[in-house]
Motif scaffolding. Sequence first.
Motif, PDB file in Angstrom:
ATOM      1  N   ASN A  56       0.618  -1.167  -0.090  1.00 25.25           N
ATOM      2  CA  ASN A  56      -0.098   0.093   0.174  1.00 25.25           C
ATOM      3  C   ASN A  56       0.742   1.276  -0.253  1.00 25.25           C
ATOM      4  N   TYR A  97      -0.660   4.601   7.523  1.00 23.68           N
ATOM      5  CA  TYR A  97      -1.979   3.538   7.663  1.00 23.68           C
ATOM      6  C   TYR A  97      -2.889   4.627   8.189  1.00 23.68           C
ATOM      7  N   ARG A 133      -6.445   5.429   1.513  1.00 22.98           N
ATOM      8  CA  ARG A 133      -5.133   5.732   1.137  1.00 22.98           C
ATOM      9  C   ARG A 133      -3.979   6.021   1.779  1.00 22.98           C
ATOM     10  N   PHE A 134      -2.858   5.797   1.399  1.00 22.72           N
ATOM     11  CA  PHE A 134      -1.843   5.659   2.199  1.00 22.72           C
ATOM     12  C   PHE A 134      -1.114   7.070   2.336  1.00 22.72           C
TER      13      PHE A 134
END
Length: 508
Positions: free
Chosen positions: A403, A429, A435-436
């Motif tokens: 991710n 996180y 979304r990262f």
Amino acid sequence: MAITLPNMVLSLKGHRHSTPFPSKKPPPSPLLRRKNLFQGAETPPPVIPKVLSKTTGSMTSIIKELDREEQKEKEEEQSNERKLSDYWREIQGQDDWVGMLDPIDPLLRSELIRYGEMAQSCYDAFDFDPFSKYCGTCRFIRRRFFDSLGLTSLGYDVTRYLYATSNINLPNFFKKSRWPKVWSRNANWIGYVAVSNDETSERLGRRDITIAWRGTVTRLEWIADLMDFLRPISSDKIIPCPDPTVKAEAGFLDLYTDKDENCRFCKYSAREQILTEVRKLIYQYPNEELSITITGHSLGSALAILSAYDIVETGLNLTDDGRAVPVCVFSFSGPRVGNIRFKERLEGLGVKVLRVVNVHDTVPKVPGLFFNEQVPKLVQKMAEGLPWCYSHVGIELELDHKNSPFLKDASAPTNFHNLEAHLHLLDGYHGKGKRFVLSSKRDIALVNKAADFLKDHHLVPPFWRQDENKGMVRNQEGRWVQPERPKLDDHPPDMHHHIKHLGLPSDS
């Protein structure tokens, strides 16, 4: 004249933050202005040139993305305004982190990173160079430990270094010098006990006693050294447990309880060192709110869980006035430690464990590759008597390095296990499917400190952390030599007193 998309976005952002029509009324809110711009309203929208009509959809998505970023920043700011001192019990797992992991609570994230850095300090401070005569020690004196690592802002004082004997079946955990005359032939430094200072304690809302365990510095070879069979915790009558069916991995137990009477650093076991130091600190702050937080990575994570269980099983966390000091473990990429009865006993005693794992890492999948908590209940019941049936404990927080846009997709398995990579993943996180986005702007270069995991275009050299000249200095004669270090800390003189008071068996 052509107008570029970025200029158009800036122009639209200008519309959002200005008064588009003269009026004595208060200017419309940004939300209303956006509605007027793109959705239609009684107020006429600003005129957009026809040549840009094809880009309207793109501009809309970009502006929506900007709005999401702004909203996320506002939420972060509001969350950070909460005082940690008011929420520390929830952060330490009072309610098993229900509702705090997805989306992740910003305070919890920052605390996980902070304790992860304390575990990482065990690697950064360890001398694992076999050409050093101090191989196997901590490179810094205890009183300047965090200062030497640039971690002064943590606000903790190291009260004790921890040592273990290498006379066990985990040889790859230990490092030995090639020098004929060394500081110790059988001991290795394995971590420390620290306590928060007055200023930090006020910010935390309690006096925090932290135990940090070192993991293995050799890649993943230590997995092969696991004896991989379970042994009753009470088998050696060292750790008290009323239930003989409570079992832990034999290698972990040996590392935690073994000692060497002929070694000044290992004449007391790691267990004795920890229990006596925790007891001393609890009695040192009798009228304060206290917590015991234990952290570790990899094999150090297993030792963190085992020592947390021991502290509560022996009742060491109980104060004279009957209060129970909460005990919490923040584990990073740790293996399974014991069987299902160990899990039930530990959780029944009130030990809180939050395990941070990368889903692609192999270490959290062992031991117990075939018989573990994931097999059907019937199979667990049938296999519970086997010496290879393991179970994870506590709550798991799953991360996925795929991710992160900063990390390589294909990489060595050792990178999946890297602690700095876990801290990077924590920083970005926000929850499953989200979304990262780096929340604290933690330096991504730290990922490559002891790994080759960042994408090449970031131009961060792999394995960049090196001791200057590998610790060699010029002496008065101009020769390059290894400098002498200050005398290593021995065990405190009051060890016998605390061991006797705890009723621990000791021949020392």
